[in-house]
Design an enzyme around this catalytic site. Structure first.
Site, PDB file in Angstrom:
ATOM      1  N   GLU A   1       0.865  -1.426  -0.004  1.00 21.91           N
ATOM      2  CA  GLU A   1       0.019   0.024   0.082  1.00 21.91           C
ATOM      3  C   GLU A   1       0.823   1.210  -0.205  1.00 21.91           C
ATOM      4  OE1 GLU A   1      -0.028  -2.386   2.123  1.00 21.91           O
ATOM      5  OE2 GLU A   1      -2.261  -3.182   2.124  1.00 21.91           O
TER       6      GLU A   1
ATOM      7  N   PRO B   1      11.724 -13.262  -0.049  1.00 23.52           N
ATOM      8  CA  PRO B   1      10.454 -13.410   0.858  1.00 23.52           C
ATOM      9  C   PRO B   1       9.767 -11.795   0.970  1.00 23.52           C
ATOM     10  CG  PRO B   1      12.421 -13.274   2.099  1.00 23.52           C
ATOM     11  CD  PRO B   1      12.895 -13.534   0.715  1.00 23.52           C
ATOM     12  N   ARG B   2       8.410 -11.873   1.096  1.00 23.19           N
ATOM     13  CA  ARG B   2       7.749 -10.896   1.449  1.00 23.19           C
ATOM     14  C   ARG B   2       8.154  -9.880   2.683  1.00 23.19           C
ATOM     15  NH1 ARG B   2       4.950  -7.160  -1.891  1.00 23.19           N
ATOM     16  NH2 ARG B   2       3.255  -6.257  -0.653  1.00 23.19           N
TER      17      ARG B   2
ATOM     18  N   MET C   1      15.604  -5.093   1.515  1.00 27.63           N
ATOM     19  CA  MET C   1      14.336  -4.188   1.001  1.00 27.63           C
ATOM     20  C   MET C   1      14.819  -3.373  -0.183  1.00 27.63           C
ATOM     21  SD  MET C   1      11.744  -5.071   2.767  1.00 27.63           S
ATOM     22  CE  MET C   1      10.710  -3.541   1.930  1.00 27.63           C
ATOM     23  N   GLY C   2      13.931  -3.304  -1.133  1.00 21.23           N
ATOM     24  CA  GLY C   2      14.388  -2.207  -2.071  1.00 21.23           C
ATOM     25  C   GLY C   2      15.073  -2.736  -3.275  1.00 21.23           C
TER      26      GLY C   2
ATOM     27  N   PRO D   1       0.936  -7.981 -10.179  1.00 19.93           N
ATOM     28  CA  PRO D   1       1.772  -8.522 -11.330  1.00 19.93           C
ATOM     29  C   PRO D   1       2.383  -7.306 -12.184  1.00 19.93           C
ATOM     30  CG  PRO D   1      -0.460  -8.495 -12.195  1.00 19.93           C
ATOM     31  CD  PRO D   1      -0.549  -8.030 -10.795  1.00 19.93           C
TER      32      PRO D   1
ATOM     33  N   GLU E   1       4.722  -4.750 -11.358  1.00 20.66           N
ATOM     34  CA  GLU E   1       5.943  -4.287 -11.334  1.00 20.66           C
ATOM     35  C   GLU E   1       6.830  -5.520 -12.165  1.00 20.66           C
ATOM     36  OE1 GLU E   1       7.015  -4.311  -7.073  1.00 20.66           O
ATOM     37  OE2 GLU E   1       5.806  -2.581  -6.989  1.00 20.66           O
TER      38      GLU E   1
END
Length: 431
Positions: A65, A270-271, A311-312, A338, A340
């Site tokens: 988000e 991983p998320r 991250m990133g 989907p 990205e």
């Protein structure tokens, strides 16, 4: 409108639960390495000064988000540089993901809990001119306090599942009371628009899914060259945004693939990077060699699995691989965007659970731009197909790329609508 009995009950219960919720929320941030003063932002204690000028408060609960509004924030900064922008989110992961990508002078804080004390402190300090809630953050105390203060609220990229909508619709009086301060709802799909209208929110409209509007991928040629050099010509595939219960399927698929492709590398993203220790244990249990990004290990010619627990850098992994499996789709998470990987020109594989992006995946399916796999066995078979038929991977990527627009027209429309919701004196956009 008078508060309903159900809302009064919620308010009373939230007051009782607040000390326990506060301890949990602050503790979670502290365990993720967030300094104590910043962790207390969850209690409404600001750590930045409120700058002069009109201020729009955007709130996105987590990584997806918060990241989805970054192109919009940049566009607002371009067309109305006098507007102050505050972005809040609730997790350490989201803060780490958005911090380096915020427009100049935009601010990040951790969001206040939905309790009267934290919210009152937050609103008194920041005095926003507009509150913009991203996706599905319908917190009753927050919405009620905004309505009492005549602070307009907009829902942006609103998404409401059938289950959530059914819960709200059981109590139409409470829904009408809580939602009374929402002046506009920009919905990412028709289902959410219809649900909100059924709940009495006539201002709900369907619009462009923000997650389809992408900024430029953050990949440098140096980083990409370094990754290619580390692989030394090895074939590679990516499993991104995986959740608990999914890595087992991915690792089983990779072990199957290694029988025919002995030097194949899996980049596992991983998320939630804080799960790295658990995932390392799974990889070792599967008997696979592993290198870990957060430990300083680079891609090399030996490791069978590269755990990309930072991250990133997702754009880098998408650009490196001809194919990606998107997680959150073997579990009940509801899938991930989907758009990205489509923008990165990589073939997209996903599981059968993608309710969060049902319309998007329907469009991808219609254009032969993604492939659904039901489990780890089917995933191994499809990756095998794409490895041995690279023209098929290229075809999927080519079909997906036009579905990920990067233009500014939709952003300008959304920004203009947000400006119109504020006081006339608050915004003077540049021509």
């Amino acid at each position: 409108m008078r508060p309903t009995a159900l809302y009064r009950l919620y308010r009373a219960l939230s007051a009782v639960a607040l000390p326990f919720a506060a301890r949990s929320a602050v503790g979670k941030l502290r365990r993720s390495g967030v300094p104590v003063h910043r962790a207390h932002e969850r209690l409404g204690h600001a750590t930045l000064e409120r700058p002069l000028g009109p201020l729009i408060w955007f709130h996105g609960a987590s990584v997806g988000e918060a990241k989805s509004v970054l192109p919009l924030l940049a566009r607002i900064r371009d067309v109305a540089p006098g507007t102050q922008i505050l972005l809040t989110s609730g997790t350490a992961t989201s803060a780490e993901a958005v911090a380096p990508r915020l427009p100049e002078t935009a601010m990040h804080q951790f969001s206040p809990l939905d309790g009267i004390g934290p919210l009152t402190r937050f609103l008194a300090h920041w005095r926003p001119d507009l509150c913009v809630l991203v996706e599905s953050e319908l917190w009753p105390n927050l919405l009620n306090l905004c309505a009492e203060r005549d602070l307009p609220v907009a829902l942006l990229n609103a998404r409401l599942s059938d289950r959530s909508a059914a819960g709200w619709k059981k109590y139409p009086g409470t829904a009408a009371y809580v939602l009374r301060g929402i002046v506009w709802a920009h919905c990412q799909d028709r289902r959410s628009r219809d649900h909100l209208r059924d709940m009495g929110l006539d201002a709900a409209e369907q619009g462009t899914n923000l997650k389809s509007i992408l900024g430029a991928p953050r990949v440098t040629s140096q980083a990409l060259d370094s990754a290619h050099n580390g692989l030394a010509g090895r074939p590679v595939w990516v499993a991104a945004s995986t959740h608990p219960g999914e890595e087992e399927h991915v690792l089983a698929a990779h072990k199957t693939l290694l029988r025919a492709h002995a030097n194949l590398c899996l980049i596992l993203v991983p998320r939630h990077p804080e799960r790295a220790d658990d995932i390392l244990a799974l990889i070792k249990k599967a008997g696979l060699s592993v290198a870990q990004r957060s430990a300083g290990s680079d891609l090399d010619a030996d490791s069978q699995v590269y755990l990309a627990d930072t991250m990133g850098e997702t754009d880098l992994w998408y650009a490196l691989s001809p194919m990606v499996f998107l997680g959150g789709s073997f579990s009940d998470v509801g899938g991930h965007t989907p758009f990205e990987p489509a923008a990165a020109h990589t073939a997209i594989l996903h599981g059968p659970h993608y309710a969060n992006f049902a319309e998007a995946y329907a469009a991808f399916r219609m254009k032969d731009a993604s492939v659904e796999v039901r489990d780890g066995t089917a995933l191994a078979a499809e990756v095998e197909t794409l490895l041995t038929h690279p023209s098929r991977a290229a075809q999927l990527a080519n079909n997906a790329r036009p579905l990920a627009p990067t233009g500014t027209e939709a952003l300008d429309q959304i920004a203009g609508r947000l400006f119109s919701l504020m006081d006339d004196h608050a915004i003077e956009p540049h021509a």
